[in-house]
Design a protein around this motif. Sequence first.
Motif, mmCIF file in Angstrom:
data_model
loop_
_atom_site.group_PDB
_atom_site.id
_atom_site.type_symbol
_atom_site.label_atom_id
_atom_site.label_comp_id
_atom_site.label_asym_id
_atom_site.label_seq_id
_atom_site.Cartn_x
_atom_site.Cartn_y
_atom_site.Cartn_z
ATOM 1 N N MET A 45 1.012 -4.486 -5.419
ATOM 2 C CA MET A 45 1.500 -3.177 -5.015
ATOM 3 C C MET A 45 2.184 -3.301 -3.652
ATOM 4 N N GLU A 46 3.319 -2.685 -3.527
ATOM 5 C CA GLU A 46 4.061 -2.683 -2.271
ATOM 6 C C GLU A 46 3.472 -1.643 -1.319
ATOM 7 N N PHE A 47 3.683 -1.851 -0.027
ATOM 8 C CA PHE A 47 3.167 -0.912 0.965
ATOM 9 C C PHE A 47 3.772 0.484 0.820
ATOM 10 N N THR A 48 5.001 0.590 0.337
ATOM 11 C CA THR A 48 5.598 1.921 0.185
ATOM 12 C C THR A 48 4.774 2.788 -0.764
ATOM 13 N N GLN A 49 4.302 2.211 -1.867
ATOM 14 C CA GLN A 49 3.474 2.958 -2.814
ATOM 15 C C GLN A 49 2.081 3.215 -2.245
ATOM 16 N N LEU A 50 1.512 2.234 -1.550
ATOM 17 C CA LEU A 50 0.189 2.407 -0.950
ATOM 18 C C LEU A 50 0.223 3.493 0.118
ATOM 19 N N LEU A 51 1.293 3.523 0.910
ATOM 20 C CA LEU A 51 1.475 4.558 1.924
ATOM 21 C C LEU A 51 1.568 5.935 1.268
ATOM 22 N N LYS A 52 2.319 6.033 0.199
ATOM 23 C CA LYS A 52 2.460 7.301 -0.519
ATOM 24 C C LYS A 52 1.099 7.767 -1.047
ATOM 25 N N THR A 53 0.318 6.843 -1.563
ATOM 26 C CA THR A 53 -1.020 7.174 -2.061
ATOM 27 C C THR A 53 -1.895 7.709 -0.933
ATOM 28 N N ALA A 54 -1.852 7.057 0.222
ATOM 29 C CA ALA A 54 -2.632 7.532 1.373
ATOM 30 C C ALA A 54 -2.177 8.928 1.792
ATOM 31 N N GLN A 55 -0.882 9.148 1.859
ATOM 32 C CA GLN A 55 -0.355 10.461 2.244
ATOM 33 C C GLN A 55 -0.780 11.543 1.262
#
Length: 125
Positions: free
Chosen positions: A1-11
């Motif tokens: 998983m890329e950080f862009t998707q992980l960041l979106k999940t956190a947000q």
Amino acid sequence: MEFTQLLKTAQQTLNPRQMEDSAYAGQVAAALVTDKGNVYTGVCIDVPCSMGFCAEHAAIAAMVTAGENRIEKIVAVNTDAGIVSPCGRCREFMYQICHENLKTEIMLSSGVYTLADLLPHIWTE
């Protein structure tokens, strides 16, 4: 998983709310992905007697409950500042549950670092 998707999940996990007069939750959210590709999330809980915990701890607790302990990537966000760094307690917690977590990639607003970068002088050495 890329950080862009992980960041979106956190947000998307952010859920700030007041639970009692002095108890708050959800102002900080964290998302992590394990070496097995599973994603876990959590939010902070703040209470005045210092028994609350960080969003990273909540996400890690969910991961451990599911039988895992190796974190590949983690990111935390808050409602005001965006991406936030894990506190010293969270950094130490990640290390103590699995020493291989020194390789964990942590997204900060200034870039991606490993836990080893953020915890250079481990107390066990």
